[in-house]
Enzyme design. Structure first.
Site, PDB file in Angstrom:
ATOM      1  N   ARG A  37       0.843  -1.201   0.000  1.00 27.33           N
ATOM      2  CA  ARG A  37       0.000   0.000   0.000  1.00 27.33           C
ATOM      3  C   ARG A  37       0.875   1.247   0.000  1.00 27.33           C
ATOM      4  O   ARG A  37       0.582   2.226  -0.685  1.00 27.33           O
ATOM      5  CB  ARG A  37      -0.883   0.018   1.250  1.00 27.33           C
ATOM      6  N   PHE A  65     -11.271  -5.116  -5.507  1.00 33.33           N
ATOM      7  CA  PHE A  65     -11.207  -6.015  -4.346  1.00 33.33           C
ATOM      8  C   PHE A  65     -10.673  -5.212  -3.147  1.00 33.33           C
ATOM      9  O   PHE A  65      -9.684  -5.575  -2.504  1.00 33.33           O
ATOM     10  CB  PHE A  65     -10.302  -7.239  -4.601  1.00 33.33           C
ATOM     11  N   ASP A  99     -15.774  -3.525  -4.255  1.00 31.36           N
ATOM     12  CA  ASP A  99     -15.755  -4.839  -3.595  1.00 31.36           C
ATOM     13  C   ASP A  99     -17.163  -5.399  -3.677  1.00 31.36           C
ATOM     14  O   ASP A  99     -18.147  -4.656  -3.655  1.00 31.36           O
ATOM     15  CB  ASP A  99     -15.343  -4.704  -2.124  1.00 31.36           C
ATOM     16  N   ALA A 145     -16.346  -7.916  -9.487  1.00 34.44           N
ATOM     17  CA  ALA A 145     -15.203  -7.384 -10.219  1.00 34.44           C
ATOM     18  C   ALA A 145     -15.340  -7.556 -11.734  1.00 34.44           C
ATOM     19  O   ALA A 145     -15.136  -6.608 -12.503  1.00 34.44           O
ATOM     20  CB  ALA A 145     -13.936  -8.083  -9.746  1.00 34.44           C
ATOM     21  N   ASP A 152      -6.426  -7.001  -6.114  1.00 33.96           N
ATOM     22  CA  ASP A 152      -6.000  -7.840  -4.986  1.00 33.96           C
ATOM     23  C   ASP A 152      -7.111  -8.837  -4.657  1.00 33.96           C
ATOM     24  O   ASP A 152      -7.772  -8.726  -3.620  1.00 33.96           O
ATOM     25  CB  ASP A 152      -5.678  -6.941  -3.782  1.00 33.96           C
ATOM     26  N   CYS A 199      -2.818 -14.148  -3.575  1.00 40.64           N
ATOM     27  CA  CYS A 199      -2.523 -14.611  -2.213  1.00 40.64           C
ATOM     28  C   CYS A 199      -2.778 -16.109  -2.089  1.00 40.64           C
ATOM     29  O   CYS A 199      -2.874 -16.633  -0.988  1.00 40.64           O
ATOM     30  CB  CYS A 199      -3.334 -13.828  -1.193  1.00 40.64           C
TER      31      CYS A 199
HETATM   32  N1  SAH Z   1      -7.122  -5.333  -0.936  1.00 37.67           N
HETATM   33  C1  SAH Z   1      -7.739  -5.605   0.345  1.00 37.67           C
HETATM   34  C2  SAH Z   1      -7.904  -7.079   0.636  1.00 37.67           C
HETATM   35  C3  SAH Z   1      -8.691  -7.834  -0.413  1.00 37.67           C
HETATM   36  S1  SAH Z   1      -9.371  -9.334   0.144  1.00 37.67           S
HETATM   37  C4  SAH Z   1      -6.976  -4.897   1.438  1.00 37.67           C
HETATM   38  O1  SAH Z   1      -5.919  -4.290   1.160  1.00 37.67           O
HETATM   39  O2  SAH Z   1      -7.400  -4.951   2.584  1.00 37.67           O
HETATM   40  C5  SAH Z   1     -10.375  -9.786  -1.189  1.00 37.67           C
HETATM   41  C6  SAH Z   1     -11.674  -9.028  -1.300  1.00 37.67           C
HETATM   42  O3  SAH Z   1     -12.297  -9.420  -2.522  1.00 37.67           O
HETATM   43  C7  SAH Z   1     -12.692  -9.288  -0.212  1.00 37.67           C
HETATM   44  O4  SAH Z   1     -13.018  -8.091   0.432  1.00 37.67           O
HETATM   45  C8  SAH Z   1     -13.932  -9.850  -0.943  1.00 37.67           C
HETATM   46  O5  SAH Z   1     -15.171  -9.339  -0.445  1.00 37.67           O
HETATM   47  C9  SAH Z   1     -13.708  -9.350  -2.348  1.00 37.67           C
HETATM   48  N2  SAH Z   1     -14.324 -10.154  -3.417  1.00 37.67           N
HETATM   49  C10 SAH Z   1     -14.449 -11.497  -3.498  1.00 37.67           C
HETATM   50  N3  SAH Z   1     -15.005 -11.850  -4.670  1.00 37.67           N
HETATM   51  C11 SAH Z   1     -15.226 -10.706  -5.365  1.00 37.67           C
HETATM   52  C12 SAH Z   1     -15.783 -10.422  -6.634  1.00 37.67           C
HETATM   53  N4  SAH Z   1     -16.204 -11.394  -7.454  1.00 37.67           N
HETATM   54  N5  SAH Z   1     -15.860  -9.136  -7.031  1.00 37.67           N
HETATM   55  C13 SAH Z   1     -15.419  -8.136  -6.218  1.00 37.67           C
HETATM   56  N6  SAH Z   1     -14.900  -8.359  -4.985  1.00 37.67           N
HETATM   57  C14 SAH Z   1     -14.809  -9.623  -4.568  1.00 37.67           C
END
Ligand code: SAH
Length: 408
Positions: free
Chosen positions: A224, A240, A262, A292, A312, A352
């Site tokens: 970040r 995400f 998200d 997404a 992410d 991840c």
């Molecule tokens: N970048 C974030 C962590 C991401 S974790 C940080 O820095 O804190 C992954 C995220 O993706 C979760 O919040 C989850 O709700 C979201 N997610 C899962 N499937 C998704 C989709 N199909 N479209 C959008 N978001 C999604």
């Protein structure tokens, strides 16, 4: 105590401090007198010896292909101050590397095998430690662990236990898997109006009761900070976004606009809370609850482009057998993002999934770039931060990888 004897030559990896004993390496198990059943109980402490009767270490027994996870090498029993000593050592490392400061009280204290405590995760948020057990052995010791956290980590006043999603689901587990083990501070707590945790001077509301994992993704802190360096005057998409970590850094870095996306509305609510706390005057941030793939397709059809995109996603492969599909998923989402980047723009892209290694991920992103036909260069190769250390004898501990791409 129960003793586990290995087959000849199976002691080699333990002598190199790899902490797992696979069930196939075991010659016999000699139960101590307290046992009625014919096998050790899941979570009990066992002593591991070589075929030549040499003491190799003491660890937690578990049912499955990993039969024992070693806690202390070369010992028959855990020393009396074991939990305090390990937690103190982990805290000293975080302190020594400068993670504990007035403007930063958010960090991972225990990263499983990386802190020589296999099966245990502890994240610290201001005055609260959130503990996650991934093995029954750690669950059995949860109260000792909580007390050691209170003793050894000056900022910790509360310990919340959250293992309902992480303990082996077939195990016969006694006791609660979720709830406060220690609750002292009035100022805490999850999602209350007073609670803020600080990461590099930015305030975050962290909801460990209802949030994902321990409530926050501490592992992206350094990445970040890198986004902050590149954000100036950019139109940024944080895909995400969860609680908006990358978005806050991009705003502080002087981004022109930031869109946070998200699929979870709860996450989006937290992003909005975090943005208003840190940037009460900001009018250049938008948060949208959307899928997404659908969001990227719709934006593309509307002719939208960005200077900087962060991708992410959650782990696309939770198991080895899902790797092929996961790689297809990474290729698809990266192709969609690369298409929407303006010439001279930047993509931060992450995986991840522990089961997807660095090379496979890079190949998936390469395929995405080739599919879109843009000229793409790698500027940074990113990974998990210093409070998520990898035990050098346990390379399986490596899971987070990222690429920063310059897209012409
Ligand atoms: N970048 C974030 C962590 C991401 S974790 C940080 O820095 O804190 C992954 C995220 O993706 C979760 O919040 C989850 O709700 C979201 N997610 C899962 N499937 C998704 C989709 N199909 N479209 C959008 N978001 C999604």
């Amino acid at each position: 105590m129960t003793t586990v004897y290995l087959k000849p030559h199976k002691e080699e990896s333990l002598k190199r401090f790899h902490p797992w004993v696979f069930s196939g390496a075991i010659a016999k198990v000699v139960l101590d007198a307290s046992h009625e059943a014919s096998k050790p109980q899941e979570g009990e402490l066992v002593c591991v010896r070589s075929a030549a009767n040499e003491v190799l270490g003491v660890g937690h027994w578990q049912i499955g292909s990993i039969a024992v996870r070693i806690l202390a090498f070369g010992l028959e029993e855990l020393p009396a101050d074991f939990w305090n000593e390990r937690i103190r050592a982990a805290y000293q490392v975080r302190n020594a590397i400068g993670l504990i400061r007035p403007d930063n009280n958010t960090f991972r204290l225990i990263h499983g095998e990386g802190d020589f405590l296999p099966g245990l995760i502890v994240d610290v948020y201001a005055d609260t430690a959130v503990v996650q057990a991934h093995s029954v052995g750690m669950h059995v010791y949860r109260n000792e662990i909580a007390q050691a956290l209170l003793d050894e980590v000056p900022q910790v006043k509360n310990v919340y236990y959250k293992s309902d999603d992480t303990l082996p689901f077939k195990a016969a587990i006694e006791g609660e898997k979720v709830g406060y083990l220690i609750e002292n501070s009035k100022l805490k707590i999850n999602n209350s109006e007073e609670f803020w945790s600080l990461e590099n001077g930015l305030f975050f509301r962290i909801d460990w009761l209802r949030g994902q994992k321990t409530g926050f993704f501490v592992d992206q802190r350094e990445n970040r900070a890198l986004v902050e360096r590149y954000a100036k005057d950019k139109d940024v998409l944080n895909m995400f976004c969860y609680t908006g970590g990358f978005s806050l850094y991009a705003l502080r870095g002087g981004a022109k606009t930031v869109d946070s996306v998200d699929v979870s509305q709860k996450a989006i609510d937290l992003v909005n809370i975090n943005v208003s706390k840190n940037f009460p005057e900001a009018t250049n941030h938008t948060a949208v609850a959307a899928d997404a793939f659908e969001y990227l397709s719709a934006q593309k059809n509307a002719g939208k482009t960005y200077d900087l995109i962060i991708l992410d996603p959650p782990a696309f492969a939770k198991h080895r057998d899902a790797v092929k599909n996961a790689l297809r998923g990474y290729q698809r989402i990266n192709a969609k993002a690369i298409e929407m980047i303006r010439p001279g723009g930047i993509l931060f892209t992450f995986s991840c999934s522990q089961a997807v290694d660095k090379e496979a991920f890079r190949l998936a992103v390469f395929s995405a770039a080739a599919q879109v036909g843009r000229k793409v260069r790698i500027m940074h190769q990113l990974h998990q931060p210093q409070d998520h250390p990898i035990n050098i004898y346990h390379p399986e501990g490596e899971y987070l990888k990222g690429l920063v791409l310059y897209v012409e």
